[in-house]
Write a protein that holds these residues in place. Sequence first.
Motif, short mmCIF file in Angstrom:
data_model
loop_
_atom_site.label_atom_id
_atom_site.label_comp_id
_atom_site.label_asym_id
_atom_site.label_seq_id
_atom_site.Cartn_x
_atom_site.Cartn_y
_atom_site.Cartn_z
N LEU A 35 72.82 64.59 3.88
CA LEU A 35 72.44 65.59 2.90
C LEU A 35 72.21 66.95 3.55
O LEU A 35 71.58 67.05 4.60
N THR A 36 72.73 67.99 2.94
CA THR A 36 72.52 69.34 3.43
C THR A 36 72.07 70.24 2.29
O THR A 36 72.29 69.93 1.12
N ILE A 37 71.42 71.34 2.64
CA ILE A 37 70.95 72.30 1.65
C ILE A 37 71.79 73.57 1.79
O ILE A 37 71.85 74.15 2.87
N LYS A 38 72.42 73.97 0.71
CA LYS A 38 73.23 75.19 0.74
C LYS A 38 72.31 76.39 0.53
O LYS A 38 71.51 76.42 -0.38
N LEU A 39 72.43 77.37 1.39
CA LEU A 39 71.62 78.57 1.32
C LEU A 39 72.46 79.74 0.85
O LEU A 39 73.64 79.85 1.19
N SER A 40 71.83 80.63 0.10
CA SER A 40 72.50 81.86 -0.30
C SER A 40 72.51 82.83 0.88
O SER A 40 71.80 82.64 1.88
N ASP A 41 73.31 83.89 0.76
CA ASP A 41 73.36 84.89 1.83
C ASP A 41 71.98 85.50 2.07
O ASP A 41 71.59 85.75 3.21
N GLU A 42 71.24 85.76 1.00
CA GLU A 42 69.90 86.33 1.12
C GLU A 42 68.96 85.39 1.85
O GLU A 42 68.17 85.81 2.72
N GLU A 43 69.04 84.10 1.55
CA GLU A 43 68.17 83.11 2.19
C GLU A 43 68.50 82.96 3.67
O GLU A 43 67.61 82.72 4.50
#
Length: 240
Positions: A35-43
């Motif tokens: 499992l992975t967490i996708k981050l936004s560019d801002e994050e």
Amino acid sequence: SLDCSPFLAYDNFIPMPITEKNNVINNYFDNVTDLTIKLSDEEILKQDLINLAACSLISVPKLDDRNDEIRGRLIALSEKVIETDPEFILKMALFTRRVLNIRVTANFLLALAAYKKECRKYIKKYFNETVVLPSDWIDVAELYTSLGDKNIGFSALPVCLRKAMTKKFPKFDTYQIGKYNKKPKKKEGSKSEDEEDETKLYERHHFTLKQLIRKIHISDPPDTVMPILGKKYPETQEQF
């Protein structure tokens, strides 16, 4: 994906931690494998800023030196974060000082926030809790002068910072004030006029409590301020 992430091994992903079963707190993640967490560019930018600030635990940067690499990266990352969330810089300063207990980086982030117009309205909200000691109070002012604010001139401070410092000063106790009430440092060496003109704007200006009290026009509490200024309090029998 962003190309300004010096800390993340992946472009847009941070792997979830896989913990041992004997760790009670993290048992929630026992069955997590891919499992992975996708981050936004801002994050991603915010994650980088947190990691960079935490690096100060390993090696203390010279944040009053405009040629310091960590200082340059802090400014660059902060400017990108400010574009979408200017308040985060103040949150980061508070977290760095209170949780990570890193004073120099927290003070620099406060100074940088006071320098950036987008962040100035948040100074009042975070300054009091981020600044712990009179040395922090002085350090923020000194670090601000190293940023070279051409709009107000060398050694001057913006209104938002002056107001926040004025409000914070009465919160220090007499022992703290006495401990950090030191004489001004003597300048080492000398420079030519041309060298001074070129570097003066970005040099850290050193202040004493007495100098800052006069610069900001602090008068409260009078029983603390007057002795620092070398004056008797109360001055007259009527004031007594």
